[in-house]
Motif scaffolding. Sequence first.
Motif, PDB file in Angstrom:
ATOM      1  N   GLU A  91     -43.936 -24.107  89.365  1.00  0.00           N
ATOM      2  CA  GLU A  91     -44.509 -25.750  90.191  1.00  0.00           C
ATOM      3  C   GLU A  91     -45.537 -25.948  89.430  1.00  0.00           C
ATOM      4  O   GLU A  91     -46.933 -25.680  89.489  1.00  0.00           O
ATOM      5  CB  GLU A  91     -44.725 -25.553  91.504  1.00  0.00           C
ATOM      6  CG  GLU A  91     -43.083 -24.700  92.316  1.00  0.00           C
ATOM      7  CD  GLU A  91     -43.667 -24.818  94.051  1.00  0.00           C
ATOM      8  OE1 GLU A  91     -44.191 -25.168  94.199  1.00  0.00           O
ATOM      9  OE2 GLU A  91     -42.358 -24.856  94.359  1.00  0.00           O
ATOM     10  N   ILE A  92     -45.344 -27.823  89.367  1.00  0.00           N
ATOM     11  CA  ILE A  92     -46.720 -28.020  88.297  1.00  0.00           C
ATOM     12  C   ILE A  92     -47.258 -29.494  89.536  1.00  0.00           C
ATOM     13  O   ILE A  92     -46.391 -30.094  90.115  1.00  0.00           O
ATOM     14  CB  ILE A  92     -46.167 -28.872  86.997  1.00  0.00           C
ATOM     15  CG1 ILE A  92     -45.772 -28.118  86.459  1.00  0.00           C
ATOM     16  CG2 ILE A  92     -47.448 -29.477  87.311  1.00  0.00           C
ATOM     17  CD1 ILE A  92     -46.167 -26.508  85.371  1.00  0.00           C
ATOM     18  N   PRO A 109     -50.598 -32.498 101.022  1.00  0.00           N
ATOM     19  CA  PRO A 109     -51.745 -33.370 101.488  1.00  0.00           C
ATOM     20  C   PRO A 109     -51.914 -33.824 100.133  1.00  0.00           C
ATOM     21  O   PRO A 109     -52.854 -34.717 100.631  1.00  0.00           O
ATOM     22  CB  PRO A 109     -52.588 -32.526 102.437  1.00  0.00           C
ATOM     23  CG  PRO A 109     -51.110 -31.877 103.007  1.00  0.00           C
ATOM     24  CD  PRO A 109     -50.545 -30.754 102.139  1.00  0.00           C
ATOM     25  N   PHE A 110     -52.519 -33.358  99.095  1.00  0.00           N
ATOM     26  CA  PHE A 110     -52.812 -33.126  98.052  1.00  0.00           C
ATOM     27  C   PHE A 110     -52.341 -33.748  97.012  1.00  0.00           C
ATOM     28  O   PHE A 110     -52.586 -33.938  95.298  1.00  0.00           O
ATOM     29  CB  PHE A 110     -54.056 -32.081  97.514  1.00  0.00           C
ATOM     30  CG  PHE A 110     -53.000 -30.829  97.542  1.00  0.00           C
ATOM     31  CD1 PHE A 110     -52.673 -29.821  96.752  1.00  0.00           C
ATOM     32  CD2 PHE A 110     -53.568 -30.174  98.915  1.00  0.00           C
ATOM     33  CE1 PHE A 110     -51.810 -29.609  96.246  1.00  0.00           C
ATOM     34  CE2 PHE A 110     -52.800 -28.858  98.687  1.00  0.00           C
ATOM     35  CZ  PHE A 110     -51.825 -28.144  98.084  1.00  0.00           C
ATOM     36  N   GLY A 111     -50.554 -33.896  97.140  1.00  0.00           N
ATOM     37  CA  GLY A 111     -50.177 -34.115  96.210  1.00  0.00           C
ATOM     38  C   GLY A 111     -49.109 -33.962  95.961  1.00  0.00           C
ATOM     39  O   GLY A 111     -48.130 -33.870  97.165  1.00  0.00           O
ATOM     40  N   LEU A 112     -48.582 -34.015  94.827  1.00  0.00           N
ATOM     41  CA  LEU A 112     -46.797 -33.365  94.793  1.00  0.00           C
ATOM     42  C   LEU A 112     -46.730 -32.571  93.940  1.00  0.00           C
ATOM     43  O   LEU A 112     -47.121 -32.563  92.834  1.00  0.00           O
ATOM     44  CB  LEU A 112     -45.830 -34.793  94.059  1.00  0.00           C
ATOM     45  CG  LEU A 112     -45.979 -36.433  94.957  1.00  0.00           C
ATOM     46  CD1 LEU A 112     -45.238 -37.288  94.427  1.00  0.00           C
ATOM     47  CD2 LEU A 112     -44.980 -36.010  96.264  1.00  0.00           C
ATOM     48  N   TYR A 113     -45.808 -31.105  94.035  1.00  0.00           N
ATOM     49  CA  TYR A 113     -45.284 -30.259  93.238  1.00  0.00           C
ATOM     50  C   TYR A 113     -44.322 -30.598  92.687  1.00  0.00           C
ATOM     51  O   TYR A 113     -42.730 -31.408  93.114  1.00  0.00           O
ATOM     52  CB  TYR A 113     -45.233 -29.208  93.933  1.00  0.00           C
ATOM     53  CG  TYR A 113     -46.241 -28.371  94.291  1.00  0.00           C
ATOM     54  CD1 TYR A 113     -47.763 -27.954  92.902  1.00  0.00           C
ATOM     55  CD2 TYR A 113     -47.084 -28.300  95.308  1.00  0.00           C
ATOM     56  CE1 TYR A 113     -48.699 -27.253  93.095  1.00  0.00           C
ATOM     57  CE2 TYR A 113     -48.442 -27.689  95.732  1.00  0.00           C
ATOM     58  CZ  TYR A 113     -49.325 -27.264  94.877  1.00  0.00           C
ATOM     59  OH  TYR A 113     -50.095 -26.476  94.457  1.00  0.00           O
ATOM     60  N   LEU A 114     -44.065 -30.366  90.709  1.00  0.00           N
ATOM     61  CA  LEU A 114     -43.013 -30.563  90.592  1.00  0.00           C
ATOM     62  C   LEU A 114     -42.375 -30.046  89.705  1.00  0.00           C
ATOM     63  O   LEU A 114     -43.510 -28.749  89.895  1.00  0.00           O
ATOM     64  CB  LEU A 114     -43.427 -31.850  89.583  1.00  0.00           C
ATOM     65  CG  LEU A 114     -44.724 -32.538  89.922  1.00  0.00           C
ATOM     66  CD1 LEU A 114     -44.679 -33.773  88.273  1.00  0.00           C
ATOM     67  CD2 LEU A 114     -43.548 -34.115  89.954  1.00  0.00           C
ATOM     68  N   SER A 139     -36.935 -37.502  89.989  1.00  0.00           N
ATOM     69  CA  SER A 139     -37.796 -37.443  88.705  1.00  0.00           C
ATOM     70  C   SER A 139     -38.647 -38.086  88.501  1.00  0.00           C
ATOM     71  O   SER A 139     -38.625 -39.486  88.491  1.00  0.00           O
ATOM     72  CB  SER A 139     -36.331 -37.460  87.462  1.00  0.00           C
ATOM     73  OG  SER A 139     -36.142 -35.620  87.370  1.00  0.00           O
ATOM     74  N   ILE A 140     -39.734 -38.093  88.089  1.00  0.00           N
ATOM     75  CA  ILE A 140     -40.501 -38.945  87.421  1.00  0.00           C
ATOM     76  C   ILE A 140     -41.554 -38.399  86.136  1.00  0.00           C
ATOM     77  O   ILE A 140     -41.290 -37.364  85.680  1.00  0.00           O
ATOM     78  CB  ILE A 140     -42.130 -38.998  88.404  1.00  0.00           C
ATOM     79  CG1 ILE A 140     -43.281 -39.945  87.950  1.00  0.00           C
ATOM     80  CG2 ILE A 140     -42.822 -36.863  88.829  1.00  0.00           C
ATOM     81  CD1 ILE A 140     -43.783 -40.131  89.079  1.00  0.00           C
ATOM     82  N   ASP A 141     -41.643 -39.203  85.594  1.00  0.00           N
ATOM     83  CA  ASP A 141     -42.960 -39.185  83.854  1.00  0.00           C
ATOM     84  C   ASP A 141     -44.209 -38.938  84.271  1.00  0.00           C
ATOM     85  O   ASP A 141     -44.439 -39.669  84.673  1.00  0.00           O
ATOM     86  CB  ASP A 141     -42.118 -40.168  83.019  1.00  0.00           C
ATOM     87  CG  ASP A 141     -40.911 -40.975  82.795  1.00  0.00           C
ATOM     88  OD1 ASP A 141     -39.864 -39.866  82.330  1.00  0.00           O
ATOM     89  OD2 ASP A 141     -40.411 -41.812  82.487  1.00  0.00           O
ATOM     90  N   LEU A 168     -39.857 -34.502  85.333  1.00  0.00           N
ATOM     91  CA  LEU A 168     -39.632 -33.918  86.131  1.00  0.00           C
ATOM     92  C   LEU A 168     -39.447 -34.063  87.427  1.00  0.00           C
ATOM     93  O   LEU A 168     -39.429 -35.121  87.906  1.00  0.00           O
ATOM     94  CB  LEU A 168     -41.054 -32.886  85.875  1.00  0.00           C
ATOM     95  CG  LEU A 168     -41.755 -32.924  84.920  1.00  0.00           C
ATOM     96  CD1 LEU A 168     -42.870 -31.725  84.730  1.00  0.00           C
ATOM     97  CD2 LEU A 168     -40.936 -31.995  84.089  1.00  0.00           C
ATOM     98  N   ARG A 169     -38.843 -33.137  87.932  1.00  0.00           N
ATOM     99  CA  ARG A 169     -38.188 -33.582  88.881  1.00  0.00           C
ATOM    100  C   ARG A 169     -39.229 -33.447  90.475  1.00  0.00           C
ATOM    101  O   ARG A 169     -39.926 -32.268  90.262  1.00  0.00           O
ATOM    102  CB  ARG A 169     -37.379 -33.095  89.650  1.00  0.00           C
ATOM    103  CG  ARG A 169     -36.212 -32.800  90.442  1.00  0.00           C
ATOM    104  CD  ARG A 169     -35.148 -32.285  91.091  1.00  0.00           C
ATOM    105  NE  ARG A 169     -35.491 -30.843  90.925  1.00  0.00           N
ATOM    106  CZ  ARG A 169     -35.467 -29.886  92.232  1.00  0.00           C
ATOM    107  NH1 ARG A 169     -35.345 -30.483  93.482  1.00  0.00           N
ATOM    108  NH2 ARG A 169     -35.520 -28.604  92.167  1.00  0.00           N
ATOM    109  N   ILE A 170     -39.288 -34.085  91.415  1.00  0.00           N
ATOM    110  CA  ILE A 170     -40.361 -34.119  92.558  1.00  0.00           C
ATOM    111  C   ILE A 170     -39.663 -33.183  93.363  1.00  0.00           C
ATOM    112  O   ILE A 170     -38.589 -33.494  94.014  1.00  0.00           O
ATOM    113  CB  ILE A 170     -41.084 -34.946  93.350  1.00  0.00           C
ATOM    114  CG1 ILE A 170     -40.979 -36.467  91.662  1.00  0.00           C
ATOM    115  CG2 ILE A 170     -41.338 -34.822  94.548  1.00  0.00           C
ATOM    116  CD1 ILE A 170     -40.992 -37.721  92.446  1.00  0.00           C
ATOM    117  N   ILE A 171     -40.725 -31.621  93.577  1.00  0.00           N
ATOM    118  CA  ILE A 171     -40.056 -30.687  94.834  1.00  0.00           C
ATOM    119  C   ILE A 171     -40.940 -30.770  95.704  1.00  0.00           C
ATOM    120  O   ILE A 171     -39.558 -30.846  96.600  1.00  0.00           O
ATOM    121  CB  ILE A 171     -40.292 -29.775  94.066  1.00  0.00           C
ATOM    122  CG1 ILE A 171     -39.592 -29.065  92.528  1.00  0.00           C
ATOM    123  CG2 ILE A 171     -40.041 -28.532  95.191  1.00  0.00           C
ATOM    124  CD1 ILE A 171     -40.837 -27.672  92.179  1.00  0.00           C
TER     125      ILE A 171
END
Length: 282
Positions: free
Chosen positions: A31-32, A20-25, A48-50, A13-16
């Motif tokens: 959005e995850i 402060p509490f993480g990343l949205y993918l 992108s990240i697995d 998934l692509r990092i959007i």
Amino acid sequence: MENELKIGEYNHLRIIKEVPFGLYLDGYEDEILLPLQYVPETYEIDSSIDVFIYRDSEDRIIATTLKPYATIKQFAYLEVKSVTPLGVFLEWGLAKDLFVPFSQQYQKMVVGKFYLVYIYLDAQTDRIVASARIENFLPAFIEDEENRFAAGTKIEAVPFEYTDLGIKCLVDNCKIGMLFKNEIFTSVILGQSTFVYIENLREDGRLDLRLEPVGRVRLDAQVEKVLQAIKDNKGVIYLHDKSPAEDIYDQLGMSKKDFKKAIGGLYKSKLIALHSDCVSLL
């Protein structure tokens, strides 16, 4: 579909954006969140990240870089962590334990014990669950079954349960087989994949298994084992065809039946002499 989020599996998934509490993918439709504790040290927005996708304790779809012991559509040998009024929870390498409903248990599952389960996505709840009724998830049809499971075939199996007959095994992720206890002459570790040899494909579709080769190949291996034992013991071993089966197993790690076949073959080949209390090299 290619652009569809797969719950219970790894997704690329692509990092959007960063929060402060993480990343949205990019989860395609939504959005995850990848919580902060699972964010890698280095990353770039739009790269992108697995990640593994599952539902957290509040039933929200979430991502993690942790790797569970198995994903959906796989078998796994897992430990029971807790028992609740609704079912049991298994340790599977993630913050949220894996749920087994009582309806998916064929026997009472106990905390601290390991069981072979099949992991799947429940169609009604869209949640990842597991079942100990593994035979319900084996394929009904296996192409070229008779040749694939022909006698003498070496194949991978996972021993998973002791029974009165021996040790039940999952063979090649598609068959149930049995290692009979009177033919087990070495240690077997439940849950650990090992190679076995097919002795027979039964009419009910199950397999009779051995830990050693069957037929001529197996006999040759036993003959060599006995011959080497005689050589290592200065040309003589104090065993004979009337020796107790326990003594033969203690010294050679084989059954009395196999020992008698082996010394019979060695005798016919004129490699050994048979005595009342021992066997010696010629």
